[in-house]
Write a protein that holds these residues in place. Sequence first.
Motif, short mmCIF file in Angstrom:
data_model
loop_
_atom_site.label_atom_id
_atom_site.label_comp_id
_atom_site.label_asym_id
_atom_site.label_seq_id
_atom_site.Cartn_x
_atom_site.Cartn_y
_atom_site.Cartn_z
N GLU A 57 10.50 -45.90 -27.07
CA GLU A 57 9.37 -46.41 -28.25
C GLU A 57 9.61 -47.52 -28.96
OE1 GLU A 57 7.14 -44.35 -31.83
OE2 GLU A 57 9.00 -44.66 -32.37
N THR A 58 9.42 -48.29 -28.25
CA THR A 58 9.46 -50.12 -28.57
C THR A 58 8.38 -50.28 -29.45
OG1 THR A 58 8.57 -50.98 -26.75
CG2 THR A 58 11.09 -50.94 -26.63
N LEU A 59 8.08 -51.83 -30.06
CA LEU A 59 7.81 -51.87 -30.81
C LEU A 59 6.33 -52.59 -30.01
CD1 LEU A 59 6.50 -52.95 -33.62
CD2 LEU A 59 7.32 -55.44 -33.40
N ILE A 60 6.23 -53.31 -29.22
CA ILE A 60 5.15 -52.72 -28.37
C ILE A 60 4.88 -51.98 -27.97
CG2 ILE A 60 6.00 -53.99 -26.26
CD1 ILE A 60 2.88 -55.72 -27.65
N TYR A 61 5.48 -51.11 -27.30
CA TYR A 61 5.27 -49.65 -27.09
C TYR A 61 4.69 -48.96 -27.96
CZ TYR A 61 5.19 -45.36 -24.43
OH TYR A 61 3.98 -44.43 -23.95
N ALA A 62 4.82 -48.66 -29.01
CA ALA A 62 4.63 -47.94 -30.69
C ALA A 62 2.92 -48.67 -30.85
CB ALA A 62 5.00 -47.86 -31.16
N ILE A 63 2.27 -49.80 -30.49
CA ILE A 63 1.04 -50.51 -31.54
C ILE A 63 0.01 -50.91 -30.46
CG2 ILE A 63 -0.05 -52.30 -32.11
CD1 ILE A 63 2.85 -52.96 -34.25
N LYS A 64 0.89 -50.52 -28.78
CA LYS A 64 -0.41 -51.29 -27.72
C LYS A 64 0.12 -50.07 -26.40
CE LYS A 64 -0.88 -54.69 -24.68
NZ LYS A 64 -0.82 -55.17 -23.57
N GLU A 65 0.85 -49.61 -26.57
CA GLU A 65 1.44 -49.17 -25.17
C GLU A 65 1.31 -47.40 -24.77
OE1 GLU A 65 4.05 -50.75 -23.30
OE2 GLU A 65 3.49 -52.91 -23.15
N CYS A 66 1.27 -46.95 -26.03
CA CYS A 66 1.56 -45.62 -26.12
C CYS A 66 0.08 -45.23 -26.13
CB CYS A 66 1.66 -44.94 -27.34
SG CYS A 66 2.27 -43.22 -27.66
N PRO A 67 0.12 -43.44 -25.38
CA PRO A 67 -1.79 -43.31 -24.71
C PRO A 67 -1.96 -42.79 -25.73
CG PRO A 67 -0.14 -42.40 -23.80
CD PRO A 67 0.65 -43.15 -24.71
#
Length: 162
Positions: A57-67
């Motif tokens: 969980e990086t910032l970009i993953y949490a806000i954009k890429e997590c399903p």
Amino acid sequence: MGPHCLYWKIIWRLKILPIIRVFACRVGHEIMPTNMKVGFNRPNVNPMCQRCGAAKETLIYAIKECPSTRATLTYGWLDDRLISFDFEHYIDWLEADMRLLDKKAMEDLITLHWNSWNNKNNFTFHGKEAAEIILGRAITISNDFRIHSLNNNPMLPLHPAM
């Protein structure tokens, strides 16, 4: 000044709630408490995303890429041009969006990101989330959610002047 000086100028000119403006500043500096950041300081914390468990969980993953976040973004009728490109940092993604969206759409997008971050925290601490609720909150805060409307002039030119 720096490489992102236009981002900072625009963020302070947006007509958004002060708490959302502070959120935009914190994500611009990437100082939000993601599992990767917390895990760096506390080795016993799992760096994986608590919602999907598929990636760190990086910032970009949490806000954009997590399903679950992606479901919120697509449920909000975001144009594929806004979410399909890969970025390493959130600020780079928002600057790319500023080249496509007008001021009102950027206000709505950042409000949606803030609601999405709050949803992540609600899931972490209370175990619940729903894409429809997140979008409903963003619509309520922004009055007339119109991210998909690309009719107005973008905030930044599509091609920067040299």
